[in-house]
Design a protein around this motif. Structure first.
Motif, PDB file in Angstrom:
ATOM      1  N   LEU A 165       0.813  -1.210   0.000  1.00 39.82           N
ATOM      2  CA  LEU A 165       0.000   0.000   0.000  1.00 39.82           C
ATOM      3  C   LEU A 165       0.851   1.267   0.000  1.00 39.82           C
ATOM      4  CD1 LEU A 165      -2.840  -0.909   2.568  1.00 39.82           C
ATOM      5  CD2 LEU A 165      -2.966  -0.885   0.075  1.00 39.82           C
ATOM      6  N   GLU A 166       1.875   1.273   0.850  1.00 39.98           N
ATOM      7  CA  GLU A 166       2.583   2.547   1.019  1.00 39.98           C
ATOM      8  C   GLU A 166       3.989   2.308   1.584  1.00 39.98           C
ATOM      9  OE1 GLU A 166       1.713   6.970   2.990  1.00 39.98           O
ATOM     10  OE2 GLU A 166       0.284   5.324   3.238  1.00 39.98           O
ATOM     11  N   VAL A 167       4.878   3.210   1.235  1.00 38.21           N
ATOM     12  CA  VAL A 167       6.245   3.204   1.785  1.00 38.21           C
ATOM     13  C   VAL A 167       6.425   4.517   2.537  1.00 38.21           C
ATOM     14  CG1 VAL A 167       8.709   3.135   1.284  1.00 38.21           C
ATOM     15  CG2 VAL A 167       7.102   1.785  -0.096  1.00 38.21           C
ATOM     16  N   VAL A 168       6.662   4.424   3.837  1.00 32.23           N
ATOM     17  CA  VAL A 168       6.825   5.618   4.679  1.00 32.23           C
ATOM     18  C   VAL A 168       8.320   5.827   4.919  1.00 32.23           C
ATOM     19  CG1 VAL A 168       6.248   6.707   6.876  1.00 32.23           C
ATOM     20  CG2 VAL A 168       4.612   5.154   5.770  1.00 32.23           C
ATOM     21  N   GLY A 169       8.791   7.030   4.633  1.00 31.00           N
ATOM     22  CA  GLY A 169      10.200   7.316   4.771  1.00 31.00           C
ATOM     23  C   GLY A 169      10.875   7.406   3.414  1.00 31.00           C
ATOM     24  N   ASN A 170      12.187   7.471   3.439  1.00 26.81           N
ATOM     25  CA  ASN A 170      12.943   7.620   2.201  1.00 26.81           C
ATOM     26  C   ASN A 170      13.705   6.334   1.914  1.00 26.81           C
ATOM     27  OD1 ASN A 170      12.169  10.364   1.865  1.00 26.81           O
ATOM     28  ND2 ASN A 170      13.696  10.943   3.431  1.00 26.81           N
ATOM     29  N   PRO A 171      13.262   5.598   0.896  1.00 23.35           N
ATOM     30  CA  PRO A 171      13.992   4.378   0.549  1.00 23.35           C
ATOM     31  C   PRO A 171      15.335   4.736  -0.095  1.00 23.35           C
ATOM     32  CG  PRO A 171      12.234   4.769  -1.033  1.00 23.35           C
ATOM     33  CD  PRO A 171      12.081   5.830   0.028  1.00 23.35           C
ATOM     34  N   PRO A 172      16.279   3.826  -0.072  1.00 26.08           N
ATOM     35  CA  PRO A 172      17.582   4.088  -0.703  1.00 26.08           C
ATOM     36  C   PRO A 172      17.411   4.414  -2.191  1.00 26.08           C
ATOM     37  CG  PRO A 172      17.648   2.115   0.635  1.00 26.08           C
ATOM     38  CD  PRO A 172      16.233   2.511   0.555  1.00 26.08           C
TER      39      PRO A 172
ATOM     40  N   PHE B  71      17.418  -2.170   1.897  1.00 26.77           N
ATOM     41  CA  PHE B  71      17.085  -1.079   2.831  1.00 26.77           C
ATOM     42  C   PHE B  71      18.110  -0.973   3.976  1.00 26.77           C
ATOM     43  CE2 PHE B  71      13.033  -1.410   0.736  1.00 26.77           C
ATOM     44  CZ  PHE B  71      12.528  -0.116   0.728  1.00 26.77           C
ATOM     45  N   GLU B  72      19.235  -1.772   3.884  1.00 23.90           N
ATOM     46  CA  GLU B  72      20.318  -1.721   4.871  1.00 23.90           C
ATOM     47  C   GLU B  72      19.771  -1.939   6.280  1.00 23.90           C
ATOM     48  OE1 GLU B  72      22.272   1.966   4.342  1.00 23.90           O
ATOM     49  OE2 GLU B  72      22.971   1.516   2.279  1.00 23.90           O
ATOM     50  N   ALA B  73      18.927  -2.911   6.419  1.00 26.04           N
ATOM     51  CA  ALA B  73      18.244  -3.158   7.682  1.00 26.04           C
ATOM     52  C   ALA B  73      19.218  -3.754   8.695  1.00 26.04           C
ATOM     53  CB  ALA B  73      17.070  -4.102   7.461  1.00 26.04           C
ATOM     54  N   ARG B  74      19.120  -3.251   9.979  1.00 25.41           N
ATOM     55  CA  ARG B  74      19.854  -3.825  11.096  1.00 25.41           C
ATOM     56  C   ARG B  74      18.891  -4.352  12.154  1.00 25.41           C
ATOM     57  NH1 ARG B  74      24.141  -5.823  10.535  1.00 25.41           N
ATOM     58  NH2 ARG B  74      24.755  -5.429  12.723  1.00 25.41           N
ATOM     59  N   SER B  75      17.672  -3.723  12.176  1.00 23.91           N
ATOM     60  CA  SER B  75      16.632  -4.175  13.108  1.00 23.91           C
ATOM     61  C   SER B  75      15.276  -4.080  12.378  1.00 23.91           C
ATOM     62  CB  SER B  75      16.610  -3.331  14.391  1.00 23.91           C
ATOM     63  OG  SER B  75      16.392  -1.958  14.065  1.00 23.91           O
ATOM     64  N   VAL B  76      14.338  -4.939  12.781  1.00 24.02           N
ATOM     65  CA  VAL B  76      13.031  -5.018  12.095  1.00 24.02           C
ATOM     66  C   VAL B  76      11.937  -5.223  13.145  1.00 24.02           C
ATOM     67  CG1 VAL B  76      11.598  -6.302  10.452  1.00 24.02           C
ATOM     68  CG2 VAL B  76      14.039  -5.989  10.018  1.00 24.02           C
ATOM     69  N   VAL B  77      10.857  -4.472  12.984  1.00 22.33           N
ATOM     70  CA  VAL B  77       9.654  -4.662  13.808  1.00 22.33           C
ATOM     71  C   VAL B  77       8.454  -4.776  12.849  1.00 22.33           C
ATOM     72  CG1 VAL B  77       8.113  -3.684  15.542  1.00 22.33           C
ATOM     73  CG2 VAL B  77      10.597  -3.411  15.769  1.00 22.33           C
ATOM     74  N   GLY B  78       7.769  -5.918  12.924  1.00 17.96           N
ATOM     75  CA  GLY B  78       6.576  -6.124  12.057  1.00 17.96           C
ATOM     76  C   GLY B  78       5.337  -6.436  12.867  1.00 17.96           C
TER      77      GLY B  78
ATOM     78  N   VAL C 270       6.758  -9.672  14.240  1.00 14.34           N
ATOM     79  CA  VAL C 270       8.154  -9.965  13.899  1.00 14.34           C
ATOM     80  C   VAL C 270       9.018  -8.944  14.646  1.00 14.34           C
ATOM     81  CG1 VAL C 270       9.859 -10.115  12.068  1.00 14.34           C
ATOM     82  CG2 VAL C 270       7.515 -10.906  11.672  1.00 14.34           C
ATOM     83  N   LEU C 271       9.785  -9.408  15.619  1.00 16.60           N
ATOM     84  CA  LEU C 271      10.618  -8.522  16.431  1.00 16.60           C
ATOM     85  C   LEU C 271      12.077  -8.979  16.297  1.00 16.60           C
ATOM     86  CD1 LEU C 271       8.369  -8.316  19.637  1.00 16.60           C
ATOM     87  CD2 LEU C 271       8.494  -6.705  17.734  1.00 16.60           C
ATOM     88  N   ILE C 272      12.883  -8.244  15.544  1.00 22.37           N
ATOM     89  CA  ILE C 272      14.308  -8.578  15.335  1.00 22.37           C
ATOM     90  C   ILE C 272      15.111  -7.361  15.776  1.00 22.37           C
ATOM     91  CG2 ILE C 272      16.049  -9.249  13.683  1.00 22.37           C
ATOM     92  CD1 ILE C 272      13.835 -10.377  11.928  1.00 22.37           C
ATOM     93  N   ALA C 273      15.760  -7.481  16.963  1.00 19.90           N
ATOM     94  CA  ALA C 273      16.544  -6.346  17.472  1.00 19.90           C
ATOM     95  C   ALA C 273      17.858  -6.212  16.716  1.00 19.90           C
ATOM     96  CB  ALA C 273      16.811  -6.518  18.979  1.00 19.90           C
ATOM     97  N   ASN C 274      18.446  -7.346  16.313  1.00 15.70           N
ATOM     98  CA  ASN C 274      19.709  -7.306  15.584  1.00 15.70           C
ATOM     99  C   ASN C 274      19.619  -8.385  14.512  1.00 15.70           C
ATOM    100  OD1 ASN C 274      22.336  -7.338  14.623  1.00 15.70           O
ATOM    101  ND2 ASN C 274      23.246  -7.127  16.667  1.00 15.70           N
ATOM    102  N   LEU C 275      19.727  -7.949  13.246  1.00 15.33           N
ATOM    103  CA  LEU C 275      19.568  -8.868  12.132  1.00 15.33           C
ATOM    104  C   LEU C 275      20.659  -9.941  12.138  1.00 15.33           C
ATOM    105  CD1 LEU C 275      17.550  -9.197   9.817  1.00 15.33           C
ATOM    106  CD2 LEU C 275      19.148  -7.974   8.326  1.00 15.33           C
TER     107      LEU C 275
ATOM    108  N   ILE D  90      11.719  -0.764   9.427  1.00 12.55           N
ATOM    109  CA  ILE D  90      13.103  -1.201   9.189  1.00 12.55           C
ATOM    110  C   ILE D  90      14.049  -0.134   9.763  1.00 12.55           C
ATOM    111  CG2 ILE D  90      14.807  -1.773   7.427  1.00 12.55           C
ATOM    112  CD1 ILE D  90      12.487  -2.595   5.610  1.00 12.55           C
ATOM    113  N   GLY D  91      14.919  -0.568  10.703  1.00 15.38           N
ATOM    114  CA  GLY D  91      15.899   0.343  11.280  1.00 15.38           C
ATOM    115  C   GLY D  91      17.300   0.040  10.745  1.00 15.38           C
ATOM    116  N   GLN D  92      18.117   1.047  10.615  1.00 15.23           N
ATOM    117  CA  GLN D  92      19.472   0.864  10.071  1.00 15.23           C
ATOM    118  C   GLN D  92      20.516   0.717  11.180  1.00 15.23           C
ATOM    119  OE1 GLN D  92      20.028   4.142   7.349  1.00 15.23           O
ATOM    120  NE2 GLN D  92      18.833   3.103   5.695  1.00 15.23           N
ATOM    121  N   ARG D  93      20.054   0.583  12.429  1.00 12.74           N
ATOM    122  CA  ARG D  93      20.968   0.309  13.545  1.00 12.74           C
ATOM    123  C   ARG D  93      20.330  -0.760  14.423  1.00 12.74           C
ATOM    124  NH1 ARG D  93      19.517   2.951  18.207  1.00 12.74           N
ATOM    125  NH2 ARG D  93      17.882   4.552  18.010  1.00 12.74           N
TER     126      ARG D  93
END
Length: 723
Positions: A15-22, A79-86, A59-64, A102-105
């Protein structure tokens, strides 16, 4: 960056992408591959045993680095993901959504408490989305209700054309993607859908001229599974077509294609939507909406709204039909009541027959009508209307066995309706018939067919069930009226006949009394002649008798001619020998003619008797007593006339009485003559006997004188004194 996706019965979509993708990233393409967001949506909505599988919850991933299964995921790497919350979200009505942040840290490790917080958050968001969905649905429903109420207010007319126009105009106004549209009704006669109202076209009349039939002009059978209007009409279900195959799904003839291109200014539809006009299981027609620039322009909500409008319009059409049927039925009943009062009030059969077809036209339209009345195994035309040669058709007869139609109606006592004479073998014709519809209705009285009314109409299939019912009702009333008129006529005729018989009996009794009281033949002739003249309304009556020499004598005439005092006309008058009298004397029969002047058989009687008295009609009745022919009464009139059987019988009876009276008078006269002759003879014999007695006394006296004296002189003197 956060990605939002949705799962519906139609599938999973981003549906939508929130934020700025690479830079250079294509989220749509990456979403199509395996990723945590898609996996969450795939599991949602499945049975409980499957929903407990990995990935069914948040989906809770603190460190990929600690999640081996997602370390090499393309979407996460881009998306250079380091952490993920779904978080999975349930929006209700089998609609699901999910959010993947998607977090980059890397983040600190998630605790169980954190997991419960995220679950609660997902639940709260789901409830909020469901409430929002319900709110939107409620607003949409209320809007639809308002639109339907507005549409209902527009359906104030009971005219089908106005209802259909309001339908297509209202739907086009509500659905912005509907550039144009038309609504058509099924025509049973043409076996096609016929557009009745259209909006949004450059030339509406051209759209209304198109036909979507089961058969083309060339005789080709149309596939109703392909042609859109016919398919929706057949299935009774609304349908949306995202991209139209115009040639195949419209299947227009060359003429209809020209009309369509003229109506749309050359444009062709891209997407369409159709909704049936349906009452229960009966589909009346189809509403057709077109869009000329957008594929899949119509949504499911549009279909539901259009179906609601079409359902409302169908109810209005049905109400209009019922109202019109009720109104028409009321008019028919009023007409039937009026006509019933008219025909039942008439007891004159001829007048009733003459007016019956005109009365029927007040109830049922026709171009020609024929009234057949039955007599045994024959039907005879009693009245016709609508024909150029209607007078020549009157009194035409046909045997029931010679007509399959009449035979069937009389055997079954049921009507016969023929929608198209061209397709019925019972109506053979070498030329095209002028009238295509035919309706035959039997006139039934006490379970017996007494006649038939046959109607014709130029239009094919004109007489429907309602018209036939009205015609059958009228025929029942007509049959009762005809039979009542016949019975009344019979009773009147019988009463008249009884009255005439009473009058004739009174006349015969009076004549018999007067004849019995008289032994005068001249009076008998005169009386009988006067009574015959009055009873038969004749101009004159004459009596011709047969004398002992077998000659014909004119004995009496009523009225007496003014010149009867002249010697040549004095009665009785000898008539010349006539062949007619010779024949009647042998046969002792009756002779009648309505024009004596042209009858060669009585030419001599015409010239010698009737012509001078201006007689035209003639009735000759014999005077017969036992086997003895005495003569005839000649009854003549100045106008051409034939006497009825009853009049002839009356004349015969009167003449028979006169013949008996004449015979009695003659016998009396003969008896009287014989009596007088006998008396004369007795008187003569008495005188002879008296003379003989006197002579005997004289002789005895002389003998006595002679015996008492011997004196001759004395004896002679006494004898001479005795003599």
């Amino acid at each position: 960056v956060a990605l939002v996706a949705e799962k519906t019965p139609a599938g999973i979509r981003l549906l939508e992408v929130v934020g700025n993708p690479p830079p250079g990233a294509n989220p749509e393409a990456l979403f199509g591959q395996r990723n945590p967001l898609r996996q969450m949506l795939q599991v949602l909505g499945h049975p409980p045993e499957r929903s407990k599988s990995p990935g069914s919850g948040p989906v809770l991933i603190a460190n990929l680095d600690n999640a081996p299964e997602w370390q090499n995921n393309t979407l996460l790497n881009v998306f250079e993901a380091r952490s993920v919350v779904g978080l999975p979200l349930d929006m209700g009505n089998e609609r699901y959504a999910a959010v993947l942040a998607i977090g980059q840290r890397a983040l600190p490790a998630f605790l169980e408490e954190d997991r419960r917080v995220f679950l609660q958050l997902a639940y709260q968001v789901s409830v909020g989305l469901q409430n929002l969905q319900l709110l939107n649905e409620t607003r949409r429903r209320l809007q639809e209700v308002n639109l339907l109420l507005d549409f209902s207010r527009k359906l104030g007319s009971l005219q089908p054309g106005d209802i259909l126009t309001s339908l297509v105009e209202s739907v086009k106004q509500v659905l912005a993607h509907a550039h144009s549209g038309w609504v058509g009704m099924w025509d049973e006669k043409e076996l096609s859908i016929v557009p009745q109202s259209a909006v949004g076209y450059a030339s509406a009349p051209d759209i209304l001229g198109i036909r979507y039939g089961l058969q083309t002009q060339t005789g080709e059978i149309v596939d109703t599974r392909v042609v859109l209007p016919l398919r929706v009409f057949r299935t009774g279900k609304a349908e949306r077509v995202a991209e139209v195959d115009f040639a195949k799904q419209y299947h227009l003839s060359a003429d209809d294609l020209l009309r369509y291109r003229k109506a749309t200014s050359g444009r062709l539809p891209i997407s369409v939507m159709l909704a049936p006009l349906r009452v229960g299981e009966n589909v009346l027609g189809v509403m057709f909406l077109e869009n000329f620039d957008t594929p899949g322009a119509f949504t499911e909500e549009d279909e539901a709204l259009a179906s609601s409008f079409s359902g409302q319009a169908t109810m209005a059409l049905e109400n209009a039909r019922l109202y019109q049927a009720s109104e028409q039925r009321t008019i028919q009943l009023q007409a039937l009541t009026k006509v019933a009062g008219t025909i039942t009030s008439s007891l004159q059969r001829d007048e009733l027959i003459a007016s019956l077809l005109d009365q029927m036209k007040l109830i049922l339209a026709y171009d020609t009508a024929t009234l057949w009345l039955r007599s045994g195994d024959t039907l005879t035309v009693a009245a016709t209307t609508g024909f150029v040669d209607k007078d020549s058709r009157l009194n035409l007869s046909v045997a029931v066995e010679d007509s399959d139609l009449f035979k069937t109606m009389i055997q079954t006592s049921e009507y016969i309706a023929v929608g198209d004479l061209r397709n019925d073998r019972r109506f053979p014709s070498l030329v095209e018939p002028d009238y295509l519809s035919w309706l035959g209705i039997p006139l039934i009285y006490k379970s017996e067919v007494i006649g038939v009314i046959a109607l014709e109409k130029r239009e094919a299939d004109y007489y429907n069930a309602e018209l036939i019912q009205a015609a059958t009702t009228f025929a029942g009333q007509a049959a009762v009226s005809l039979e009542n008129a016949r019975l009344y006529e019979e009773s009147t005729n019988r009463a008249t006949e009884l009255d005439e018989r009473s009058q004739r009996l009174a006349l015969l009794n009076r004549l018999s009394s007067e004849l019995v009281a008289s032994l005068d033949t001249d009076y008998i002739f005169q009386l009988t002649g006067q009574q015959l003249r009055g009873a038969l309304s004749a101009s004159g009556v004459a009596a011709v008798m047969i004398d002992p020499r077998k000659k014909y004598i004119l004995q009496m005439e009523v009225p007496m001619r003014g010149d009867s005092a002249r010697t040549e006309f004095a009665l009785p008058l000898a008539l010349p020998d006539l062949p007619l009298f010779d024949q009647l004397q042998d046969s002792q029969g009756i002779f009648q003619t309505n024009d004596a002047s042209s009858d060669a058989e009585i030419k001599a009687l015409w010239g010698g008797f009737l012509k001078a008295r201006e007689g035209r009609s003639l009735l000759v009745v014999p005077l017969v007593a036992g086997s003895a022919m005495q003569g005839w009464f000649l009854i003549y009139g100045k106008q051409e006339q034939r006497y009825s059987v009853s009049e002839i019988e009356l004349a015969r009876t009167m003449c028979n009485q006169a013949a008996i009276a004449i015979q009695n008078a003659r016998l009396f006269a003969e008896t009287r003559r014989l009596t007088e002759d006998l008396e004369r003879r007795v008187e003569e014999r008495t005188r002879e006997l008296r003379r003989e007695h006197q002579n005997s006394q004289t002789l005895l006296h002389i003998i006595t004188e002679l015996s008492t004296s011997l004196d001759m002189g004395l004896v002679l003197n006494r004898t001479l004194s005795v003599l």
